[in-house]
Design a protein around this motif. Structure first.
Motif, short mmCIF file in Angstrom:
data_model
loop_
_atom_site.label_atom_id
_atom_site.label_comp_id
_atom_site.label_asym_id
_atom_site.label_seq_id
_atom_site.Cartn_x
_atom_site.Cartn_y
_atom_site.Cartn_z
N THR A 45 0.83 -1.19 0.00
CA THR A 45 0.00 0.00 0.00
C THR A 45 0.87 1.25 0.00
O THR A 45 1.83 1.34 0.76
CB THR A 45 -0.91 0.01 1.24
OG1 THR A 45 -1.67 -1.19 1.27
CG2 THR A 45 -1.86 1.19 1.22
N CYS A 47 1.91 5.14 0.69
CA CYS A 47 1.73 6.07 1.81
C CYS A 47 0.77 7.18 1.39
O CYS A 47 0.88 7.74 0.30
CB CYS A 47 3.08 6.66 2.20
SG CYS A 47 2.98 7.86 3.55
N ALA A 49 0.25 9.77 3.62
CA ALA A 49 0.65 10.86 4.51
C ALA A 49 -0.41 11.17 5.57
O ALA A 49 -0.66 12.32 5.91
CB ALA A 49 1.00 12.11 3.71
N CYS A 50 -1.00 10.12 6.14
CA CYS A 50 -2.01 10.31 7.18
C CYS A 50 -1.38 10.57 8.55
O CYS A 50 -2.05 10.97 9.48
CB CYS A 50 -2.94 9.10 7.25
SG CYS A 50 -2.16 7.58 7.86
N CYS A 53 1.37 6.69 11.45
CA CYS A 53 2.57 5.94 11.84
C CYS A 53 3.30 6.66 12.97
O CYS A 53 3.87 6.02 13.86
CB CYS A 53 3.49 5.73 10.65
SG CYS A 53 4.00 7.26 9.82
N CYS A 59 2.44 1.57 10.40
CA CYS A 59 1.49 1.99 9.36
C CYS A 59 0.08 1.52 9.71
O CYS A 59 -0.12 0.40 10.17
CB CYS A 59 1.92 1.40 8.01
SG CYS A 59 0.85 1.92 6.64
#
Length: 88
Positions: A45, A47, A49-50, A53, A59
């Motif tokens: 998957t 990234c 940028a949520c 992590c 993740c």
């Protein structure tokens, strides 16, 4: 010292694995600890940028091998990445 050898081939025991095992043999003659890590065949998957992590320490998408790899990567001093070349 520990070296993590990453097999990026969809074929677990294919030519990329064979090349990594040759490198592993040489490293072991110098008393270097090794481990071969297979990425497997599931897509990784991307990234988004949520930043979860940073909060969780891993993740948020746990449907691939990224979290497993990161745990092993923390203990490694060096990496060797093996990838098949199908179109060269």
């Amino acid at each position: 010292m520990k070296v993590l050898l990453v097999n990026g081939s969809p074929n677990k025991n294919g030519c990329t694995y064979t090349a990594l095992t040759e490198i592993e043999k040489t490293l072991k003659t110098h008393d270097i600890e090794t481990e071969i890590f297979w990425i497997k065949t599931k897509p990784i998957t991307g990234c988004i940028a949520c930043m979860k992590c940073g909060e969780k320490g891993e993740c948020t998408f746990d449907n691939d091998v990224v979290n497993e790899f990161v745990k092993k990567a923390y203990d490694a001093d060096a990496f060797v990445f093996g990838s098949p070349v199908y179109y060269a």
